[in-house]
Design an enzyme around this catalytic site. Structure first.
Site, mmCIF file in Angstrom:
data_model
loop_
_atom_site.group_PDB
_atom_site.id
_atom_site.type_symbol
_atom_site.label_atom_id
_atom_site.label_comp_id
_atom_site.label_asym_id
_atom_site.label_seq_id
_atom_site.Cartn_x
_atom_site.Cartn_y
_atom_site.Cartn_z
ATOM 1 C CG HIS A 29 -1.819 0.984 1.202
ATOM 2 N ND1 HIS A 29 -3.005 0.969 0.615
ATOM 3 C CD2 HIS A 29 -1.848 2.003 1.984
ATOM 4 C CE1 HIS A 29 -3.612 2.331 0.780
ATOM 5 N NE2 HIS A 29 -2.973 2.961 1.820
ATOM 6 C CE1 TYR A 37 0.466 3.396 -5.427
ATOM 7 C CE2 TYR A 37 1.530 4.294 -3.559
ATOM 8 C CZ TYR A 37 0.463 4.074 -4.263
ATOM 9 O OH TYR A 37 -0.675 5.031 -3.788
ATOM 10 C CE LYS A 84 -2.923 10.521 -4.404
ATOM 11 N NZ LYS A 84 -2.029 10.385 -3.135
ATOM 12 C CG HIS A 134 -10.338 3.739 3.055
ATOM 13 N ND1 HIS A 134 -10.942 4.331 4.253
ATOM 14 C CD2 HIS A 134 -9.140 3.693 3.408
ATOM 15 C CE1 HIS A 134 -9.889 4.319 5.103
ATOM 16 N NE2 HIS A 134 -8.751 4.029 4.346
ATOM 17 C CG HIS A 156 -8.890 -4.626 1.387
ATOM 18 N ND1 HIS A 156 -8.276 -4.016 0.368
ATOM 19 C CD2 HIS A 156 -8.825 -5.812 1.105
ATOM 20 C CE1 HIS A 156 -7.865 -4.843 -0.545
ATOM 21 N NE2 HIS A 156 -8.115 -5.899 -0.112
ATOM 22 N NE ARG A 161 -5.840 12.600 7.704
ATOM 23 C CZ ARG A 161 -6.645 12.042 7.944
ATOM 24 N NH1 ARG A 161 -7.997 12.516 8.128
ATOM 25 N NH2 ARG A 161 -6.395 10.605 7.662
ATOM 26 C CG ASP A 162 -3.671 12.563 0.211
ATOM 27 O OD1 ASP A 162 -2.421 12.519 0.660
ATOM 28 O OD2 ASP A 162 -3.964 11.491 -0.347
ATOM 29 C CD GLU A 181 -2.678 2.796 9.029
ATOM 30 O OE1 GLU A 181 -3.953 2.336 8.624
ATOM 31 O OE2 GLU A 181 -1.814 2.102 8.333
ATOM 32 C CG ASP A 217 -4.475 6.475 -12.116
ATOM 33 O OD1 ASP A 217 -3.668 7.451 -11.999
ATOM 34 O OD2 ASP A 217 -4.120 5.141 -12.213
#
Ligand SMILES: Nc1ncnc2c1ncn2[C@@H]1O[C@H](COP(=O)(O)OP(=O)(O)O)[C@@H](O)[C@H]1O
Ligand SMILES: [Mg+2]
EC number: 6.3.5.3
Lengths: 87, 761, 227, 87
Positions: B67, B70, B112, B116, B118, B137-138, B334, B522
């Site tokens: 995750h 990459y 962007k 989410h 799972h 937040r991004d 997290e 994407d």
């Protein structure tokens, strides 16, 4: 008729934004001396039949599968004596 | 974690410090439980020249997870940069938290999409809610004010009992978080297919706006600058959650692989937005980073490695919700609604004052050092001493084997041409009703009405329009439009073409509103990278999207990969979801989709061929998936876009609606129902009525032209070589396909709008 | 002199910016008021906007009611200042007991966002003078806890005193008793409603411009009362 | 530290859509024999000091003015013995 109460609370390690909001407001309202607040749900179930072991097992299963999300919540099941009688 | 590595006594006696790790090379470590492979663990040891401490192991394992690193997808994603078309509009390209696009007048837009998936299966409400929280937040971290969200969703079969659990929870979670945050929801998708049964796809997109001078990148430059953690306190929820959840397949035999998901607090996030933007505008921020997957491990290692120096962090200063957390847990937590800022020492007081104003907890937890190391201390002892680049950027890279699956040929050979078709007007009429009432083609208003589309007061177009449109400058009318699309059925038949088709459709939807497509984000949702077939699908889709972006001149600015969307052997359809951002100089010129005025002329733009592979009709009528997807001609898409944009700019079109799944008849029905006006349609001479109505040929759109503009419009199409056929007129109270059938709008509406509420209401 | 209309921002307020814009479009002077500040800055009227004040975690509006700014707003409202509560603002007014009754979870349990038809029942309040009694308007509605409830006696009282200001037409979107969308206090200066007039002030971004009348009404009111 | 629990329930005459939704779902889940379900809130307050009469009076006032909206809700305040002790 008998009343069974299911209390559902977020697990202790899970953030409880509702309880936090209440707690943050307390000083402003002039209430001191409260170290922690957690907010959960209370379900009051009126059973048609007697509150025997089978009925309680049924409620427990209901709580486990439906009323609570056990990924994030704990629950307790108990028979409510006094109020049930007075109602 | 257990034993010596994991636990620290209250007095720190068993603390696994750097020195201790160096002295005890043979201590067993739980690297496998944390998801590392043997050779990855060995690499960590090689990098450090010793075994990692427990805290270091925690950091490497989350940051080197699929995750966060990459590792399986990197080699394929590279094409988005390598093949990127030149674009003057791109201010910040791929690689940052989100790309930034110049939209003119001194404004920049960042957007962007992220998955989410799972967590939303495990806990639909919170999983989806925190998906919105994370992507927002991004956007804040880029210095932009979030202005809208979108939510492309995929669920299992609409009538499956588990879908009744997952969908309402996901929708309520997206609404609960987005509505409370005050962000209008301006679009998305809802698709049902049994391939998503155990793996729903919950993707979330956020778009934000800023002035060029406000662009901020995540880096920690400047020795002596302070590192401030602000927002929610750190708790034990979701430790390793997103990264581990998103890096494993579900396996019912290992329930331990389902750690608690996080609970979101949208109110806290709203305060974070206001507080962060106020600090930006006051010029108080040198660098900033949101805390998402991998929490502090990610934020500290990325901030440090993007800057010039090193960083020293005191973990004891992290505000905790649970005082029993170990350093490993603090690094991996997290917990949501947290951000990390780098602030010059002289500005710290002002920064903290802004946090205080918004009642946001903020603490200095460290500072930028002149070394090259990221050092983290706990109870005065050094528990991490690493080169942050090795954590954040130099993770493993895999060239996973991939191979075209053996079944692909048979699937493509299974041509839908063999399927029985409606033979007369009566059967066509029934097929139209069946199509429009099928869960995938039915109205989604039961879902979208749970989302606030009005908040902020700048929403110009919202569902069910082709694209969402937001005004960004009230004086000039400058605005942006966005659409997200992806068709997993097409991609299953041909992942390369499927990715190109996804881009083509999103591009067409944006152009239909009158906006000029500029850039792409994407979200690539695929099965296990360890399965060569799924890996082939992924590789093909990347190649297809990169090629298509190159051809259409719309660079990929960022996105997200979600792998392991797989239950046992069964992977989801390869599902590339593409978001396209467009700009419009004056939102007053936008083209809505509704047929509003009787007498408007209905034109069909583009060519219709017999194309039913992966079509909605083949699914609804026959439960069939086979053949090849519709052909996509990107030059034609570009031309269609130019026509639609010109028609909007010059006021030639009253309405426009793209044609995609379901074909022409779906688009006609939607435009009629949206405006409450019927249409009289004539099947062109020589055309097969069924093919005319149901084919999914690409590069087509429907427009409604006022009579006064007809000559100007058709001249424009002729001059540019765009086929334009007048197929009817807006009229009456039915969808009337002459010589075939007539459907009163009331009947059409009942069929189209009752399905979803009946299933989930 | 223009009318100064204060718009309160609580942490979690969302439609404060829109309310200020609506005030400005109507020709008033919007004044931003901050929840921690008791000072109302000489405003002539106050709008409590929509949103999720303090997260609305306990009950909608329950925490906002205790904010410093509300002490002043409550005082001024009792003294006759026009106060408009929209959605969350309506909830704050009920929690503050400036308006009777309560707003509860929508009967269908979902958040709902829709273009809502309303009938203006009372065109005599400072916020509704620019409408005609019986006029139908369409403005956005968006809430999760918008069901208006009160006991029968209170409802009868509201009806008989003409204090039901707006009623839902067509669809009752949340289970409100007697289709009530908005009410006023006995003095008629405090109005609360669930729908959002501030989202219906521009043709491009709203379903109509029917909401503008709220913000022009209060300007006239000021001129009239000061004439 | 001692725990005081405040239960807040909608008054009996007020419609409880959440409780009703639970009840409506029961047959589908295969649970019979439940005549009525009502859903309310449960607050767990951790007091810093002893739970004496003064403290309980304080909590009662907090419940009355803040935790419950007495226009539509009733509340009860009680000290939680067992769990408080075990915690
Ligand atoms: N989950 C969702 N959230 C928000 N909007 C949605 C969602 N699903 C569908 N929509 C909206 O409903 C409308 C119709 O969707 P769809 O048929 O998928 O459009 P198209 O085929 O043109 O891409 C669009 O405006 C789309 O943005
Ligand atoms: Mg479309």
């Amino acid at each position: 008729m008998a009343r069974v109460v299911v209390d559902v609370m977020l697990k202790p390690e899970i953030l409880d934004p509702q309880g936090q909001a209440v707690q943050r407001a307390l000083p402003r309202l002039g209430f001191g001396g409260i170290a922690d607040v957690r907010q959960g749900k209370r379900f009051e179930l009126e059973l048609e039949g007697p509150v025997d072991d089978a009925a309680l097992a049924g409620v427990r299963e209901l709580a486990e599968t439906f009323l609570a999300n056990t990924v994030i919540e704990n629950f307790t099941v108990r028979v409510e004596e006094s109020e049930g009688a007075s109602a | 974690m257990s034993g010596e590595n994991g636990k620290n006594g209250k007095n720190g006696r068993n603390l696994d410090t750097v020195e201790h790790a160096a002295r005890t090379p043979d201590t067993e470590q739980p690297w496998a439980e944390l998801g590392l492979k043997r050779d990855e663990y060995d690499r960590v040891r090689e990098i450090l020249g010793r075994r990692p401490t427990g805290a270091e192991l925690a950091m490497y394992s989350v940051m080197w997870s699929e995750h966060c690193s990459y590792k399986s997808s990197k080699v394929h994603l590279k094409q988005f940069g390598d093949k990127a078309p030149h674009s003057d509009a791109l201010l910040v390209g791929i690689g940052e938290q989100a790309g930034v696009v110049d939209v003119g007048q001194g404004y920049a837009v960042t957007f962007k999409v992220e998955s989410h998936n799972h967590p939303s299966y495990v806990e639909p409400y919170q999983g989806a809610a925190t998906g919105i929280g994370g992507i927002v937040r991004d956007i804040i971290a880029m210095g932009a004010r979030p202005v809208a969200v979108m939510d492309p969703l995929r669920f299992g079969a609409a009538d499956h009992p588990d879908t009744k659990r997952v969908l309402p929870g996901v929708v309520a979670g997206i609404g609960g978080y987005g509505n409370c945050l005050g962000l209008p929801n301006i679009g998305g998708e809802v698709v049902f297919d049994s391939c998503y049964q155990g793996n729903p796809l919950v993707n979330a997109l956020c778009v934000g706006v800023m002035k060029h001078e406000d662009i901020h990148l995540a880096k920690a430059a400047g020795t002596g600058n302070k590192v401030i953690l602000y927002g929610a306190r750190t708790g034990g929820d979701g430790i390793g959650g997103a990264s581990i959840l998103a890096s494993e397949t579900f396996d019912s035999e290992k329930p331990s692989k389902r750690p608690a998901v996080q609970v979101g607090d949208p109110f806290q996030e709203k305060l974070l937005i206001e507080c962060t933007l106020e600090a930006f505008h006051a010029g108080l921020v040198t660098g900033i980073q949101d805390l998402g997957a991998a929490g502090l491990s990610c934020a500290t290692s990325e901030l440090a490695s993007n800057g010039s120096g090193g960083m020293r962090v005191e973990l004891d200063d992290v505000p905790l919700r649970d005082s029993s957390l170990s350093p490993e847990e603090i690094l991996m937590s997290e917990s949501q609604e947290r951000m990390c800022a780098v602030v010059e020492p002289g500005k710290v007081a002002d920064f903290l004052a802004i946090c205080e104003k918004w009642e946001v907890t903020a603490t200095v937890i460290g500072e930028v050092t002149d070394g090259e190391r990221l050092e983290i201390y706990w109870h005065g002892e050094r528990v991490v001493d690493v080169d942050p680049r090795t954590v954040a950027h130099e993770g493993p890279v895999y060239e996973r084997p991939y191979a075209r699956p053996g079944w692909q040929d048979a699937l493509q050979a299974d041509d839908p041409a063999r399927l029985p078709r409606p033979a007369d007007g009566k059967e066509l009429r029934a097929a139209v009703l069946a199509l429009l009432s099928s869960p995938n083609q039915a109205a989604k208003s039961w879902i979208t009405d749970q989302y606030d589309r009005y908040v902020l007061g700048d929403t110009v177009l919202a569902p069910p329009e082709d694209g969402g449109m937001i005004r960004i400058d009230a004086e000039t009318g400058l605005g942006v439009a966005l659409a997200t699309d992806g068709n997993g059925r097409y991609a299953k038949l041909d992942p390369y073409e499927g990715a190109r088709l996804a881009l083509a459709e999103a591009y067409r939807n944006v152009a239909a509103t009158g906006a000029r497509p500029l850039a792409v984000t994407d979200c690539l949702n695929f099965g296990s990278p360890e399965d060569p077939a799924a890996m082939w699908q992924f590789a093909e889709a990347c190649r297809g999207l990169a090629d298509a972006c190159h051809q259409l001149g719309t660079p990929v600015t960022g996105g997200n990969v979600s792998l392991y969307n797989q239950t046992g052997e069964a992977a989801v359809h390869p599902t590339p979801v593409v978001g396209v951002l467009g700009v419009i100089d004056d939102v007053a010129r936008r083209t809505p989709m509704a047929f509003r005025d009787e007498g408007q002329l209905i034109y069909l733009l583009g060519d219709t061929a017999e194309e039913f592979g992966g079509s909605a009709w083949s699914q609804v009528a026959h439960g069939h998936l086979g053949g090849t997807p519709p052909r996509v001609d990107l030059e034609r898409e570009r031309l269609l876009g130019e026509i639609l944009i010109a028609a909007s700019r010059d006021g030639m079109a009253d309405a426009a609606h793209d044609i995609s799944d379901g074909g022409l008849v779906q688009a006609l029905a939607e435009s009629c129902l949206r405006g409450g006006k019927g249409a009289r349609i004539v099947v062109p001479d020589g055309a097969d009525p069924f093919v005319f109505l149901f084919s999914e040929s690409q590069g087509r759109a429907l427009v409604a032209i006022p009579r006064s503009e007809e000559v100007r419009f058709t001249d424009m199409c002729a001059a540019r070589g765009m086929p334009a056929a007048r197929i009817g007129v807006v009229d009456g109270g039915s969808l009337d396909v002459q010589g075939q059938f007539a459907l009163p709008l009331s009947e059409l509406r009942a069929a189209h709008e009752s399905t979803i509420p009946e299933l989930f209401g | 002199m223009t009318t100064r209309i204060g718009v309160v921002t609580f942490p979690g307020s969302l439609d404060d910016r829109d309310a200020r814009r609506a005030v400005a479009l109507a020709g008033g002077e919007p004044v931003a008021l901050w929840h921690r500040d008791r000072d109302l800055h000489q405003v002539d009227a106050v709008v409590l906007p929509g949103g999720f004040s303090y997260g609305d975690y306990l009950r909608c509006g329950a925490i906002a009611r205790f904010s410093p700014v509300m002490e002043s707003v409550i005082g001024q409202a009792r003294a006759g200042m026009p106060v408009l509560g929209i959605c969350n603002g309506f909830q704050v007014l009920c929690e503050s007991h400036l308006l009777p009754g309560a707003l509860t979870r929508n009967d269908h349990l979902h958040f709902v966002c829709r273009d809502q038809r309303l009938r203006v029942e009372n065109a005599a309040t400072p916020w509704t003078r620019d409408y005609a009694a019986g006029e139908e308007i369409t403005v956005p509605l968006k809430n999760g806890e918008g069901g208006y409830i009160a006991d029968e006696r209170t409802l009868d009282e509201l009806e008989s005193e003409g204090r039901v200001v707006f009623r839902y037409l067509g669809v009752n979107p949340n289970g409100s008793h007697r289709d009530i969308a908005g009410i006023t206090n006995e003095a008629g200066n405090v109005v609360g409603l669930m729908p959002h007039p501030e989202h219906a002030v521009e043709p491009l971004t709203g379903p109509t411009t029917d909401g503008l009348g709220f913000f022009t009404s209060v300007l006239e009111n000021y001129l009239v009362s000061n004439a």
